[in-house]
Scaffold this motif. Structure first.
Motif, short mmCIF file in Angstrom:
data_model
loop_
_atom_site.label_atom_id
_atom_site.label_comp_id
_atom_site.label_asym_id
_atom_site.label_seq_id
_atom_site.Cartn_x
_atom_site.Cartn_y
_atom_site.Cartn_z
N ALA A 144 0.83 -1.21 0.00
CA ALA A 144 0.00 0.00 0.00
C ALA A 144 0.86 1.26 0.00
O ALA A 144 0.57 2.22 -0.72
CB ALA A 144 -0.93 -0.01 1.21
N ALA A 145 1.93 1.26 0.79
CA ALA A 145 2.81 2.43 0.82
C ALA A 145 3.55 2.59 -0.51
O ALA A 145 3.74 3.71 -1.00
CB ALA A 145 3.81 2.29 1.98
N ALA A 146 3.97 1.48 -1.11
CA ALA A 146 4.65 1.55 -2.40
C ALA A 146 3.73 2.12 -3.47
O ALA A 146 4.16 2.94 -4.30
CB ALA A 146 5.14 0.16 -2.82
N LEU A 147 2.46 1.71 -3.48
CA LEU A 147 1.52 2.24 -4.47
C LEU A 147 1.26 3.73 -4.24
O LEU A 147 1.17 4.50 -5.20
CB LEU A 147 0.21 1.46 -4.42
N PHE A 148 1.16 4.14 -2.98
CA PHE A 148 0.99 5.56 -2.69
C PHE A 148 2.18 6.35 -3.25
O PHE A 148 2.00 7.39 -3.90
CB PHE A 148 0.86 5.78 -1.18
N ILE A 149 3.39 5.86 -2.99
CA ILE A 149 4.59 6.53 -3.51
C ILE A 149 4.56 6.59 -5.03
O ILE A 149 4.88 7.61 -5.64
CB ILE A 149 5.86 5.81 -3.01
N ARG A 150 4.16 5.49 -5.64
CA ARG A 150 4.12 5.44 -7.12
C ARG A 150 3.13 6.47 -7.66
O ARG A 150 3.41 7.12 -8.68
CB ARG A 150 3.72 4.03 -7.58
N ASN A 151 2.01 6.62 -6.99
CA ASN A 151 1.01 7.59 -7.45
C ASN A 151 1.44 9.03 -7.22
O ASN A 151 0.92 9.95 -7.86
CB ASN A 151 -0.33 7.34 -6.75
N MET A 152 2.39 9.25 -6.31
CA MET A 152 2.89 10.60 -6.02
C MET A 152 4.33 10.76 -6.49
O MET A 152 5.07 11.61 -5.99
CB MET A 152 2.80 10.86 -4.50
N TYR A 153 4.75 9.97 -7.46
CA TYR A 153 6.17 9.88 -7.80
C TYR A 153 6.74 11.19 -8.34
O TYR A 153 7.92 11.48 -8.14
CB TYR A 153 6.40 8.75 -8.81
N VAL A 154 5.93 11.96 -9.00
CA VAL A 154 6.41 13.25 -9.51
C VAL A 154 6.93 14.11 -8.36
O VAL A 154 7.95 14.81 -8.50
CB VAL A 154 5.29 13.98 -10.27
N ASP A 155 6.25 14.05 -7.23
CA ASP A 155 6.64 14.85 -6.07
C ASP A 155 7.73 14.18 -5.24
O ASP A 155 8.54 14.87 -4.61
CB ASP A 155 5.43 15.11 -5.16
N LEU A 156 7.74 12.86 -5.22
CA LEU A 156 8.56 12.14 -4.26
C LEU A 156 9.83 11.53 -4.84
O LEU A 156 10.67 11.02 -4.09
CB LEU A 156 7.73 11.03 -3.60
N LEU A 158 12.75 12.47 -6.08
CA LEU A 158 14.07 12.88 -5.59
C LEU A 158 14.33 12.35 -4.19
O LEU A 158 15.42 11.84 -3.89
CB LEU A 158 14.18 14.41 -5.60
N GLU A 159 13.32 12.43 -3.33
CA GLU A 159 13.49 11.93 -1.97
C GLU A 159 13.60 10.42 -1.95
O GLU A 159 14.36 9.85 -1.16
CB GLU A 159 12.32 12.40 -1.10
N LEU A 164 15.98 5.70 -0.13
CA LEU A 164 15.57 4.31 -0.11
C LEU A 164 16.62 3.40 -0.76
O LEU A 164 17.29 3.81 -1.72
CB LEU A 164 14.24 4.12 -0.83
N PRO A 165 16.75 2.16 -0.28
CA PRO A 165 17.65 1.19 -0.93
C PRO A 165 17.20 0.89 -2.35
O PRO A 165 16.02 1.03 -2.70
CB PRO A 165 17.53 -0.05 -0.04
#
Length: 475
Positions: A144-156, A158-159, A164-165
């Motif tokens: 669930a967290a990975a999918l959230f990150i994927r959906n917000m990838y434009v913003d996230l 660089l971080e 992350l490994p």
């Protein structure tokens, strides 16, 4: 909501699980020692909610007969958070709390706590959730967290690349992001020769190319006119609706699987209905209210996806058709109107099978027409006063504080955009013929973020999110 309900073989909810294997009274208190802290809790609550305690009391080990159990691998704060969730609370968690809660959820396998953590994922904590869930092997939260990150990838991005490994970055990038999907809300059955074939397509927005593309055709017997339309577990469901000038109810219900790129029929509710609200939560569809033979109903039916069976749930407090409905934090909410400019918001509490009044909104010459849930906020889109009906105003209700606030400004609604709003990550997508508009959302504001191509169809539309396999996107 009950933290420890279970299901019978036919999919119906029951209040208690089989606890016959407990060596003494299930209501007895058990002392749990975590570090230097002692907790006293009902044995029933722990056994029904935690796989660890279920396995312990089924094992027949000597600990089964002890009144005090020591958990040496946990920290007290994590267990305290777990108990709060099991009692029905929704604690907000900071960084340290999140780590300890994930540790506890993984060690004790506390399903309600895992669900609560998933509900709390946001832009500020998603990387911590993802990395910690990977460390402790909490796979539902990990995905669930990975999918959230994927959906917000434009913003996230660089971080992500910085913190992350490599293997965690690779998993995020292997996921398909959720795409914005739309279908006309006035498409009747295909037997009507006056309907143009192009209107019978479900389309998705290719955001890279800024164009709408066809995903699939509707089945000939399907109607989206006054139907219930929703997505659950990445499958699209269409229930009820009407066809013909006499508004004949549609008996066939359908499910579209993006994985198989195919439609299948599902069983129909016991009470045929149109102009209903349809929402999906935790493996179930809820068909709420609606009409039959021009009579507005208060009945509610729930469809268990695993068993393929419908069953009745508690009736709405009063009949309602086309009611604004949403889900957030794994909870279902519906707007009901009363005369004298009153919008009441009810929550369906599944553990008790009842509708509970949450709050009331009174606004002059105005009713709630659309409701969107984002984190612990409910956003109510409503018409402006009667002299400016095309103006869309918005109010926010916070479930944690119980407070209302009005969002500044107003939103043009001349072509229906804000009455079709879908949450993706920490943004909301709205749609009309002129444009698709994405808003960045925080507690008190919706800020326009970017504009994309509008949906080239007349009339109102159903909108939702789907994760499309690469094979479908490349067609």
């Amino acid at each position: 909501m009950s933290a420890h309900s279970s299901e019978s073989e036919d999919g119906s909810s029951c209040d208690s699980a089989d606890v016959s294997y407990l060596p003494c009274c299930p209501a007895a208190k058990l002392t749990i020692v975590v570090g230097d802290t002692h907790f006293s809790e009902e044995k029933m609550l722990l056994v029904q909610s935690c796989d660890y305690f279920q396995a312990l009391y089924r094992s027949g080990m000597k600990e089964c007969r002890q009144q005090e159990i020591h958990l040496k691998s946990l920290r007290a704060q994590g267990f305290l958070i777990a108990l709060a969730v099991l009692r029905g609370e929704m604690p907000n968690l900071d960084g340290d709390d999140i780590v300890e809660a994930i540790e506890c959820a993984a060690f004790l396998q506390v399903a309600p706590l895992i669900k609560h953590l998933i509900n709390l994922i946001d832009s500020d904590n998603c990387l911590l959730m993802y990395h910690t869930a990977a460390t402790f092997g909490l796979m539902d939260l990990y995905h669930a967290a990975a999918l959230f990150i994927r959906n917000m990838y434009v913003d996230l991005e660089l971080e992500v690349k910085k913190s992350l490994p490599t293997e965690l970055i690779s998993y995020v990038e292997s996921l398909r992001p959720s795409v914005f999907v739309a279908v006309g809300a006035h498409v009747t059955c295909g037997g009507d020769k006056t309907i143009h074939a192009a209107s019978r397509t479900v389309c998705y927005l290719d955001e890279t190319g800024n164009s709408w593309k066809v995903l699939t055709d509707l089945p000939l017997e399907a109607s989206t006119s006054m139907a219930g339309v929703t997505v659950l577990d990445n499958k699209l469901y269409i229930v009820g609706g009407v066809h013909g000038l006499q508004k004949q109810v549609v008996e066939s219900c359908f499910c579209y699987s993006v994985e198989n790129n195919s439609w299948s029929r599902i069983s129909s509710p016991a009470q045929l209905r149109y102009n209903l609200s349809l929402v999906g939560v935790d493996g179930r569809l809820y068909a709420i209210g609606g009409e039959y033979e021009r009579t507005v109903m208060s009945s509610v039916e729930t469809y268990n996806v695993k068993t393929g069976r419908w069953g009745f749930a508690a009736h709405l407090p009063r009949p309602a058709a086309g009611a604004a409905c949403t889900k957030t934090m794994s909870r279902i909410f519906v707007c009901l109107w009363r005369p004298m400019e009153t919008t009441e918001i009810y929550e369906y509490v599944s553990g008790k099978d009842e509708w509970q009044l949450v709050t009331t909104l009174i606004r002059k010459q105005s009713y709630g027409h659309c409701m969107v849930g984002h984190r612990d906020n409910l956003y109510i889109m409503r018409n402006g006063p009667s002299d400016d009906f095309l103006r869309c105003l918005m109010d926010c209700y916070n479930l944690r504080t119980g407070q209302w606030s009005s969002l500044p400004g107003h939103f043009a609604n001349s072509k229906g955009s804000l009455f079709t709003a879908v949450v993706r990550g920490d943004s909301v997508l709205t749609l009309n013929r002129s444009m698709t508009l994405e808003y960045a959302v925080d507690d008190k504001t919706w800020k326009p973020r970017r504009q994309m191509k509008g949906f080239p169809r007349s009339g109102s539309v159903w909108t939702f999110l789907l994760q499309l396999p690469e094979a479908l996107v490349l067609q």
